[in-house]
Write an enzyme that holds these catalytic residues in place. Structure first.
Site, short mmCIF file in Angstrom:
data_model
loop_
_atom_site.label_atom_id
_atom_site.label_comp_id
_atom_site.label_asym_id
_atom_site.label_seq_id
_atom_site.Cartn_x
_atom_site.Cartn_y
_atom_site.Cartn_z
N ARG B 295 3.04 13.67 -2.55
CA ARG B 295 2.17 13.02 -3.60
C ARG B 295 0.91 14.00 -4.09
O ARG B 295 0.71 13.94 -5.30
CB ARG B 295 1.43 11.75 -2.98
CG ARG B 295 2.43 10.55 -3.00
CD ARG B 295 1.83 9.34 -2.33
NE ARG B 295 2.67 8.30 -2.69
CZ ARG B 295 2.37 6.97 -2.36
NH1 ARG B 295 1.58 6.72 -1.56
NH2 ARG B 295 3.56 6.06 -2.65
N TYR B 439 5.63 8.33 -11.36
CA TYR B 439 6.53 8.44 -10.01
C TYR B 439 5.67 8.88 -8.92
O TYR B 439 4.61 9.08 -8.81
CB TYR B 439 7.81 9.46 -10.34
CG TYR B 439 7.74 10.94 -10.78
CD1 TYR B 439 6.41 11.56 -10.61
CD2 TYR B 439 8.67 11.57 -11.14
CE1 TYR B 439 6.38 12.87 -11.12
CE2 TYR B 439 8.63 12.91 -11.55
CZ TYR B 439 7.58 13.41 -11.53
OH TYR B 439 7.43 14.83 -11.70
N GLU B 440 6.48 8.63 -7.54
CA GLU B 440 6.00 8.89 -6.37
C GLU B 440 4.91 7.88 -6.15
O GLU B 440 4.00 8.10 -5.48
CB GLU B 440 5.39 10.27 -6.28
CG GLU B 440 5.57 11.64 -5.33
CD GLU B 440 7.20 11.40 -4.53
OE1 GLU B 440 8.04 11.60 -5.33
OE2 GLU B 440 7.09 11.15 -3.27
N GLY B 441 5.06 6.63 -6.57
CA GLY B 441 4.33 5.52 -6.45
C GLY B 441 3.23 5.55 -7.63
O GLY B 441 2.56 6.82 -7.82
#
Lengths: 596, 596
Positions: B295, B439-441
């Site tokens: 992140r 992306y990645e949350g």
């Protein structure tokens, strides 16, 4: 997914309720447009845009335009759709009946433009540019030119363009080089290369009529030496039909971030025959007559795309199930709740909703002023309406396109990863909306127009056309308990706007860079106040209708919630704008050029 | 135009001056990385990214990846560039020397990531995903698995992926359906379909090692029944080389808005052999070990693209002549002044500059905490650093990518119409940066992580790792006349952050939707305060260096101006965030689902 139903209920609210007491009085010229007639037109426009233009939006983006052997082709289906559009009389909506138009007032016309832009903004540019060219020609062309070209342009069998930009000059048109050499017959020979010509070449119409900025041999330097010319792709023949080629060539089409189905052309004029529109060296004036309404229309592109994106996001937020509501499962029978239960998804949807409803409301006000300026029989009203249009044109253009871009990005965010995939259709809204912040004068230029030209004009007279109704509304409703928090919020933001106006006037007199440094934040601040005012008015009306027991209470209740959301969550931006303006130019201008 | 020179001077400032007294003490493990060594590495990275990766950025975007007959191909030149990258040891930079890595600390590694993302973010994903997979395997894999896979992954001859998302579930992984059936030999048979798999298939490496979330037959429902498996595309043969195919197929590649040279794949596992990583049903934990550093890396994508866009915009603003300075012609010998003279162009450049310098400064702080958490010999420091990392991970991810997207859009705006044309290269920055907010949350999920998990954890302990140094700095410098306006601005914003924290804690206890409704604005507010703190510290250092008569006074003077611009023009957003938080959830949640 790209879905669209025209927001007819909100449009009717803006058209008939919100601005009913706009102070411009009744316009007799609009009497023929009864509610029944207008409803029928709006409903037909809603059908046409949904059923004909929307289905070509994604495919048009994927396919784009092509240039082969000098011929530009629009994507599959565009020609047929344009034919249907033209035959239905939609090209002629806003034009003068004298030339075959239907003379629709702007308050209705701009709503239809919103629908067209929401469903296919690339398509909108073909009739849109024609309309711009028509307006300039109508305002400044000779009777001969008007008779020869306007009927064809208005019916849409010929189309128009605006050829301003050259590779080395866009904002600064004073540098343009295209030459116009006078001929013995009163016409001119035009030679030069233009870029970024929307609808510059295509296969939708028999002929394309270019309005070209160029310089005559003896013209003064800079913008004072620019004239406007009409240069057809094909010269008309004796019976008014399409004659021989006129040395106008499309040398390239641009590969762009978005609006890919709109042919953005490089156009080369090679000793092409052209005719002067208006007076020599007064081309910029003729162009700007047209540009003001076009700027409002570009603002409407932002609004239309925001609405399209909002509807797509709502569709997905109700359909996509993922996670559980923080206040307990709302659909325990499903594996998860639809994502519309999550506060942050709500935040994004409500933001886009408040922006679209707010811009539609403000746009409706400006459209009425456009109508009043044109049709009022009272010169005082005409002047006041004209003042308001002059003030608000850069605001509508820049604010609506900025907010439109924000809204389309929220749409993608609601879709998550799926929004980044072209198939979803929502990233196209982002790409298509990006250009509206740039063309027809960048949003920075709009802000400069606002603070540099519109604020100081006639000792601040334009501004009074806006400040007066706002301060009157605040005074009149100060004691309205139901509206209290909104009036308070509006009053604070309006106070900040007044203070900022004073600061800019004072500092700008000493140093024009101070006005420039404040301009973008000032435009945003003014726009937020204008939308807040519209929402406060809308809320007052909604409260009254609900008290009367109106039939569609749901609409008015939703309006109150959306308005409150705007005051709670979006109007606070006004504070940021004010503080930024207050800071002045110092840190903005301090860094040496070489240190960047 | 895409241009790039790594901002080495500012990087060295962040690395050696800005956080020198970060309270984490010296880390003996990092002693081998002397200034000389580090400078050589950074300079070599600057050359490699500029000369090898940047030239493939535009062509990679135009060409994209292709899938033909089951084979995925990256754009022309990518294979050669990857080979050069791998042979130079760049794949192994951040990995443990035990597996062949170079064990570079994060404070240096993240700077190099910034350069890679600035020049070719699509390319960055291939080694980036491998690094993520490596980290998860290192943390949770059995010794056998580590021995079999880590050397190849670290040297980059094999690559890795993270297979989480399925068509019906992204954020809510509890719903995933991919099955893992245990076999007698201790391995599993994996069957299922994954989507959005970055670097899921390509032609850069001999083998691709998928880390796959799946469910065993007896697993509990939801996220508590998810396990992590290693599933190679080709099974290793006896000598560790590439053996037979393992039933892993790329069924489609996505057509996306941006990062087109990154192959985003749909991957189908058809009875593929896999091995459990970590404990059964503990897949989410194993995945999240990796996800935290990933992140931060996604945040760095935003930063890198902001820097690339800023440099491209500066290049154009100095080159493009258009109009005259409002304070009188600056280059009277030219037809017009370069557009960098205009206040609004300055505003855009300074905004992008302040965002990149601010994010780089904050990122440098977080990277040092990552290093201290890993390498400190003092358990108290490790804990405190770990707290700070936990708190700041969602902030870096969301804030940097939000600001990165804003900065890339400013870059396009500086270019005007030319920025909308693909050839300019700057609209690609916008498209490439858009995904990092998702992306990645998604950034909304990051904000929920911050307010829902990180704030309440251990009675607010994480927050203290940030609040403590900020309040200490304000106290210590309250009497510093030169810093007075910055300390005042920081103090006000920090006060608002403290108030907002209290509100969320109080309201959120009663109603979790209140915390959700505040989350995005809270993350932004916290991020702005963190950047303001970094700029105030930087200014203090700059003042001291200038007073000492430092050699490169220009750098420190520019730092002071950029910091002041941040306080003048960007920190005021904190007020808007605070007011939005204060408004609470009411109007956000009030509208009936059906009324949308």
């Amino acid at each position: 997914m790209q879905v669209y139903e025209a927001p007819l209920r909100d449009m009717r609210f803006v058209l008939r309720e919100l601005h009913a007491d706009d102070g411009y009085g009744d316009l007799p010229a609009l009497e023929e447009f009864s509610d029944d007639v207008v409803d029928a037109v709006l409903e037909e426009a809603a059908r046409l845009t949904r059923d004909v233009l929307l289905p070509l939006n994604r495919s048009g983006d994927e396919e784009g335009c092509t240039l082969e052997n000098g011929v530009v082709r629009t994507p599959k289906g565009f020609k047929e759709a344009y034919e249907q559009f033209r035959e239905g009389g939609w090209c002629a909506l806003a034009s003068d009946p004298k030339w075959g138009g239907q003379g629709l007032p702007e308050r209705i016309n701009k709503l239809i433009e919103e629908m067209i832009c929401a469903t296919n903004v690339s398509f909108s540019l073909y009739p849109g540019l024609t309309h711009g060219a028509t307006t300039a020609l109508e305002g400044h062309g000779s009777e001969d030119l008007k008779n020869a070209y306007l009927p064809k342009l208005v019916e849409g069998s010929w189309s128009g363009t605006m050829c301003l930009t050259e590779a080395h000059c866009g904002t600064d048109l004073g540098m343009l080089r295209t030459r116009a050499v006078p001929q013995d017959d009163g016409s001119f020979r035009i030679t030069g290369a233009k870029i970024f010509i929307s609808a510059g070449d295509h296969d939708l119409t028999e002929n394309i009529i270019h309005l070209v900025l160029a310089r005559t041999p003896d013209a003064p330097k800079g913008v004072k030496g620019i004239s406007l010319f009409l240069v057809p792709k094909y010269l008309p023949n004796a019976d008014g039909g399409v004659g021989p080629s006129n040395g106008v060539f499309c040398t390239a089409i641009e590969h762009k971030m978005g609006i890919k189905a709109s042919a953005t052309c490089q156009i080369s004029f090679e000793d092409s025959q052209g005719w002067l529109i208006g007076k020599p060296n007064k081309g910029m004036e003729a162009m700007f007559t047209m540009m003001n309404t076009e700027r409002v229309s570009v603002g409407v592109q932002g609004l239309g795309l925001a609405e399209a994106s909002y509807q797509a996001a709502v569709y997905y937020a109700k359909d996509r199930v993922q996670g559980r509501s923080l206040s307990g499962a709302k659909h325990p029978e499903q594996a998860a709740d639809p994502i519309i239960v999550h506060p942050d998804v709500r935040r994004m949807l409500m933001t886009a909703r408040a922006y679209t409803e707010g811009c539609r409301a403000l746009g409706g006000w400006v459209s009425r002023a456009l109508d009043a300026e044109k049709f009022s029989t009272d010169p005082e009203v005409q002047k006041r309406a004209g003042d308001f249009v002059a003030l608000m044109t850069p605001v509508v253009k820049a604010l609506f396109t900025d907010l439109g871009f924000e809204a389309t990005n929220l749409g993608v965010q609601v879709y998550g990863g799926h929004g980044f995939i072209r198939e979803s259709g929502v990233e196209q809204h982002v790409r298509d909306s990006r250009i509206a912040m740039i063309y027809e004068g960048t949003n920075g230029i709009q802000a400069l127009d606002l603070v540099g030209r519109k604020l100081p004009a006639h000792m601040g007279r334009y501004l009074r056309s806006f400040f007066h109704p706002v301060s009157q509304f605040i005074e009149e409703n100060g004691a309205n308990a139901e509206l209290a928090t909104m009036i308070e919020g509006l009053g604070q933001a309006f106070g900040a706007l007044q203070l900022a106006t004073g600061m800019i006037a004072e500092r700008g007199l000493k140093d024009p860079e101070e006005a420039g440094a404040a301009s973008v934040d000032y435009l945003r601040l003014l726009g937020l106040v204008a939308i807040a005012y519209c929402f406060a008015r809308a809320s007052k009306i909604a409260q009254a209708r609900l008290a009367e027991g109106a039939e569609d209470a749901g609409f008015y209740k939703a309006k109150l919630i959306t308005a409150q959301f705007f005051f709670d969550r979006l109007l606070p931006q006004a504070t940021t704008c004010f503080l930024a303006i207050k800071a002045g130019k110092q840190s903005m201008m301090a860094l040496d050029e070489a240190a960047f």
